[in-house]
Design a protein around this motif. Structure first.
Motif, PDB file in Angstrom:
ATOM      1  N   VAL A   1       0.853  -1.205   0.000  1.00  0.00           N
ATOM      2  CA  VAL A   1       0.000   0.000   0.000  1.00  0.00           C
ATOM      3  C   VAL A   1       0.884   1.249   0.000  1.00  0.00           C
ATOM      4  CG1 VAL A   1      -1.620   1.362   1.401  1.00  0.00           C
ATOM      5  CG2 VAL A   1      -2.036  -1.082   1.050  1.00  0.00           C
ATOM      6  N   LEU A   2       1.921   1.242   0.838  1.00  0.00           N
ATOM      7  CA  LEU A   2       2.818   2.405   0.919  1.00  0.00           C
ATOM      8  C   LEU A   2       3.587   2.601  -0.384  1.00  0.00           C
ATOM      9  CD1 LEU A   2       4.108   4.671   2.614  1.00  0.00           C
ATOM     10  CD2 LEU A   2       5.753   2.994   3.481  1.00  0.00           C
ATOM     11  N   PHE A   3       3.900   1.500  -1.080  1.00  0.00           N
ATOM     12  CA  PHE A   3       4.693   1.578  -2.312  1.00  0.00           C
ATOM     13  C   PHE A   3       3.803   1.743  -3.551  1.00  0.00           C
ATOM     14  CE2 PHE A   3       7.882  -0.273  -5.392  1.00  0.00           C
ATOM     15  CZ  PHE A   3       8.819   0.740  -5.231  1.00  0.00           C
ATOM     16  N   GLY A   4       2.484   1.815  -3.355  1.00  0.00           N
ATOM     17  CA  GLY A   4       1.577   2.082  -4.471  1.00  0.00           C
ATOM     18  C   GLY A   4       1.167   0.868  -5.284  1.00  0.00           C
ATOM     19  N   LEU A   5       1.503  -0.344  -4.790  1.00  0.00           N
ATOM     20  CA  LEU A   5       1.107  -1.558  -5.520  1.00  0.00           C
ATOM     21  C   LEU A   5      -0.355  -1.902  -5.260  1.00  0.00           C
ATOM     22  CD1 LEU A   5       4.337  -3.626  -4.823  1.00  0.00           C
ATOM     23  CD2 LEU A   5       3.618  -2.768  -7.046  1.00  0.00           C
TER      24      LEU A   5
ATOM     25  N   VAL B   1      -0.936  12.353   1.108  1.00  0.00           N
ATOM     26  CA  VAL B   1      -0.608  12.028  -0.288  1.00  0.00           C
ATOM     27  C   VAL B   1      -1.481  10.868  -0.768  1.00  0.00           C
ATOM     28  CG1 VAL B   1       1.798  12.801  -0.133  1.00  0.00           C
ATOM     29  CG2 VAL B   1       1.234  10.420   0.398  1.00  0.00           C
ATOM     30  N   LYS B   2      -1.573  10.766  -2.096  1.00  0.00           N
ATOM     31  CA  LYS B   2      -2.246   9.618  -2.719  1.00  0.00           C
ATOM     32  C   LYS B   2      -1.191   8.911  -3.557  1.00  0.00           C
ATOM     33  CE  LYS B   2      -6.343   7.670  -4.090  1.00  0.00           C
ATOM     34  NZ  LYS B   2      -5.964   6.280  -3.939  1.00  0.00           N
ATOM     35  N   ILE B   3      -0.924   7.648  -3.253  1.00  0.00           N
ATOM     36  CA  ILE B   3       0.124   6.900  -3.966  1.00  0.00           C
ATOM     37  C   ILE B   3      -0.567   5.876  -4.862  1.00  0.00           C
ATOM     38  CG2 ILE B   3       2.212   5.501  -3.709  1.00  0.00           C
ATOM     39  CD1 ILE B   3       2.538   6.697  -0.881  1.00  0.00           C
ATOM     40  N   ASN B   4      -0.660   6.195  -6.144  1.00  0.00           N
ATOM     41  CA  ASN B   4      -1.409   5.348  -7.080  1.00  0.00           C
ATOM     42  C   ASN B   4      -0.582   4.211  -7.665  1.00  0.00           C
ATOM     43  OD1 ASN B   4      -3.946   6.826  -7.071  1.00  0.00           O
ATOM     44  ND2 ASN B   4      -2.799   8.481  -8.059  1.00  0.00           N
ATOM     45  N   ASN B   5       0.742   4.382  -7.674  1.00  0.00           N
ATOM     46  CA  ASN B   5       1.607   3.355  -8.274  1.00  0.00           C
ATOM     47  C   ASN B   5       3.038   3.569  -7.785  1.00  0.00           C
ATOM     48  OD1 ASN B   5       2.863   5.415  -9.955  1.00  0.00           O
ATOM     49  ND2 ASN B   5       0.938   5.403 -11.118  1.00  0.00           N
TER      50      ASN B   5
ATOM     51  N   LEU C   1       7.927  10.449  -4.371  1.00  0.00           N
ATOM     52  CA  LEU C   1       7.853  10.897  -2.965  1.00  0.00           C
ATOM     53  C   LEU C   1       9.082  10.464  -2.163  1.00  0.00           C
ATOM     54  CD1 LEU C   1       4.096  10.035  -2.419  1.00  0.00           C
ATOM     55  CD2 LEU C   1       5.065  12.339  -2.235  1.00  0.00           C
ATOM     56  N   GLY C   2      10.049   9.836  -2.840  1.00  0.00           N
ATOM     57  CA  GLY C   2      11.291   9.433  -2.148  1.00  0.00           C
ATOM     58  C   GLY C   2      11.207   8.082  -1.477  1.00  0.00           C
ATOM     59  N   ILE C   3      10.230   7.238  -1.883  1.00  0.00           N
ATOM     60  CA  ILE C   3      10.081   5.915  -1.264  1.00  0.00           C
ATOM     61  C   ILE C   3      10.667   4.863  -2.201  1.00  0.00           C
ATOM     62  CG2 ILE C   3       8.434   4.203  -0.376  1.00  0.00           C
ATOM     63  CD1 ILE C   3       6.429   6.552   0.009  1.00  0.00           C
ATOM     64  N   GLY C   4      11.606   4.052  -1.688  1.00  0.00           N
ATOM     65  CA  GLY C   4      12.191   2.941  -2.454  1.00  0.00           C
ATOM     66  C   GLY C   4      11.999   1.643  -1.697  1.00  0.00           C
TER      67      GLY C   4
ATOM     68  N   ASN D   1      16.173   8.044  -3.042  1.00  0.00           N
ATOM     69  CA  ASN D   1      15.078   7.753  -2.122  1.00  0.00           C
ATOM     70  C   ASN D   1      15.502   8.041  -0.690  1.00  0.00           C
ATOM     71  OD1 ASN D   1      14.395   4.934  -4.186  1.00  0.00           O
ATOM     72  ND2 ASN D   1      13.144   6.758  -4.084  1.00  0.00           N
ATOM     73  N   ASP D   2      14.610   8.635   0.077  1.00  0.00           N
ATOM     74  CA  ASP D   2      14.885   8.949   1.490  1.00  0.00           C
ATOM     75  C   ASP D   2      14.210   7.978   2.442  1.00  0.00           C
ATOM     76  OD1 ASP D   2      16.484  11.207   1.118  1.00  0.00           O
ATOM     77  OD2 ASP D   2      14.715  12.420   0.654  1.00  0.00           O
ATOM     78  N   ILE D   3      13.142   7.319   1.961  1.00  0.00           N
ATOM     79  CA  ILE D   3      12.415   6.342   2.771  1.00  0.00           C
ATOM     80  C   ILE D   3      12.659   4.983   2.133  1.00  0.00           C
ATOM     81  CG2 ILE D   3      10.129   5.584   3.544  1.00  0.00           C
ATOM     82  CD1 ILE D   3       9.303   8.628   3.171  1.00  0.00           C
ATOM     83  N   LEU D   4      13.332   4.086   2.845  1.00  0.00           N
ATOM     84  CA  LEU D   4      13.765   2.820   2.268  1.00  0.00           C
ATOM     85  C   LEU D   4      13.047   1.661   2.960  1.00  0.00           C
ATOM     86  CD1 LEU D   4      17.615   3.582   2.295  1.00  0.00           C
ATOM     87  CD2 LEU D   4      15.920   4.286   0.600  1.00  0.00           C
TER      88      LEU D   4
END
Length: 510
Positions: free
Chosen positions: A49-53, A68-72, A79-82, A159-162
């Motif tokens: 969910v956090l990674f948009g899958l 935020v809304k993370i669609n994919n 957004l800096g998420i890896g 990415n800042d959030i790993l």
């Protein structure tokens, strides 16, 4: 309090099933935040969910205080998420450099410009002491190195959030220590890490705080330094877990399985996957084959169980030569097999649980008459095994196995194999990806076999398991046995050196 991530009241449904039920997760900037839970607790779903899958049905996500809304995954990256996935997402016939820049390529007139990318990748590699070769092909590097490539991919994207999903499952002890050092270096530089793992020792070593999920629900967040492993495991499974493995003193009997000079050629490249391997497993003994994945352990088991023909050598079961026997005949001779890939080799996923439980015995008089199955007998038998082995599923014996959790799929295989009262149990990575409650249960079953005078051949990549469960350990490296040691006389570090090929000892005669 400043949170880099706030996942508030997240609910994710699949049909009527709630994988995440009103879950809240808050991660501080610059911390390693562990996410702990049983199989099927909803950890990977929450990270997806956090990674948009996946898209949640309810709840909100905030990044640095902004909703935020993370669609994919592209939104997540922006957004800096890896994320380093449990099963690496690498292209095997690409080079290391190509894999890192994939999706972030620089072009000039439709021509790839790799010089600057290579320079930046090498700078990142040196900064984190990764020692990678950017021109090596993914197919030619170790799993530990592949993981470093995955990490470099995230760092290359700034990415800042790993998110690290079960990152230590295929690593040696030395590689795990290195990875934890890198994670600590990353948070010291201001990055924030979510660390999914089943290994409580690693949480104690690496994490600042730990959030626990159980059956899709949020149980709580604790400070790791102030919380014992026992307390965390109890939060996770809802009961006390016994970490000490009780087993009687070793009293080995006669050899049950003897392998003499086994050689198996590799499927590709003309090399030998198993090179002239000899060993014995005795009655009342657990012999463990340790090693890094891909050093011939899988091929060794395929040869012993009859799943692949061997190119040289002999296999004896209770003194009988079974080298050329069929798989069914080996089973009738007393061999049980808990396979490495439960989906491919252990279960028929679209069959019901009761059908899977009789796969080894449907042809016997107990379950058929004149070629027609005795459904009442099958149902009664399945109900008995479900109760005895605590196999949980939504529709009990009528459940389709594909929809069951990994831990319960594994229990179904163990129930089927052990109920045949085998002479030897060959168990390949039986607890891979399972939670502490399921691990405790499966180890108890293997030790019960050993204490009943049966032989157990265990193949494991988990060093805790290797050290705690084994009576004797053999280490495989590049298809050969490089050590035969007593777990009471060897350290984890020494075992790691054997596994990495840095040390070798002449095997003792069994």
């Amino acid at each position: 309090m400043d949170y880099v991530i706030e996942m508030n009241n997240i609910t994710k449904r699949f049909g009527s099933f709630k994988a995440n039920d009103n879950v809240t997760l808050k991660v501080k900037k610059g911390e390693i935040h562990a996410l702990l839970g049983e199989n099927g607790a909803g950890k990977s779903t929450l990270m997806s969910v956090l990674f948009g899958l996946y898209q949640p049905e309810e709840g909100q996500i905030k990044i640095n205080g902004r909703e935020v809304k993370i669609n994919n995954p592209n939104d997540a990256n922006a957004l800096g998420i890896g994320m380093v996935h449990q099963h690496f997402k690498l292209v095997h016939n690409f080079t290391v450099l190509e894999s890192i820049v994939l999706g972030r390529e620089t072009t000039r007139g439709c021509v790839l410009q790799m010089e600057d990318a290579k320079k930046r990748v090498m700078e990142l590699s040196q900064r984190y002491k990764f020692k990678i070769n950017p021109d090596a092909y993914i197919s030619d590097i170790t799993v530990g190195m592949q993981q470093k490539v995955e990490i470099l991919k995230m760092l290359y994207c700034d990415n800042d959030i790993l998110i690290f999903d079960e990152p230590t499952a295929v690593l040696t002890p030395q590689e795990i220590t290195e990875l934890i050092k890198v994670m600590k270096q990353l948070v010291a530089e201001g990055k924030s890490i979510i660390f999914i793992t089943h290994k409580l020792n690693e949480i104690k070593e690496a994490a600042n705080r730990c959030s626990v999920l159980r059956k899709g629900k949020f149980i709580g967040t604790v400070e790791v330094s102030e919380t014992s492993k026992e307390a965390m495991s109890e939060m996770m499974v809802g009961r006390k877990v016994n970490f000490i493995i009780d087993k009687k003193d070793l009293r080995p009997g006669k050899p049950v399985l003897e392998v003499q000079g086994m050689t198996i050629k590799a499927k590709h490249g003309g090399k030998e996957a198993v090179k002239n391997v000899s060993f014995q497993v005795r009655a009342g003994e657990i012999l463990t084959v340790a090693g890094i994945d891909g050093n011939g352990q899988s091929e060794l088991v395929y040869g012993i169980t009859g799943m692949t023909p061997i190119d040289g050598g002999t296999i004896f079961l209770n003194g009988k030569d079974i080298t050329k026997e069929s798989i069914r005949q080996r089973c009738l001779d007393g061999m049980a097999h808990i396979p490495e890939d439960r989906h491919k080799d252990g279960l028929v996923l679209d069959y019901t649980l009761q059908e899977n439980l009789i796969l080894q015995s449907y042809y016997t008089d107990r379950f058929q008459r004149h070629g027609f199955l005795k459904f009442d007998a099958i149902r009664a038998y399945a109900k008995g095994l479900i109760q005895r082995f605590d196999i949980r599923s939504s529709q009990e014996e009528k459940s389709i196995v594909r929809g069951m959790s990994g831990g319960n799929q594994q229990k179904a295989i163990i129930a089927r194999e052990l109920d045949r009262n085998p002479e030897i149990v060959i168990a390949v990575q039986p607890v891979r990806g399972l939670d502490v409650g399921a691990i405790e249960y499966i180890h108890r079953q293997l030790i019960a076999q050993r204490d009943a005078g049966k032989a157990v051949l265990l193949v494991s990549l988990e060093l805790d398991e290797v050290m705690n469960v084994s009576d004797r350990i053999i280490v495989m490296y590049e298809g050969e046995i490089v050590a035969d040691v007593n777990p009471k006389e060897v350290t984890v570090e020494e075992l790691g050196l054997y596994m990495a090929g840095a040390k070798r000892s002449v095997p003792n005669e069994a």
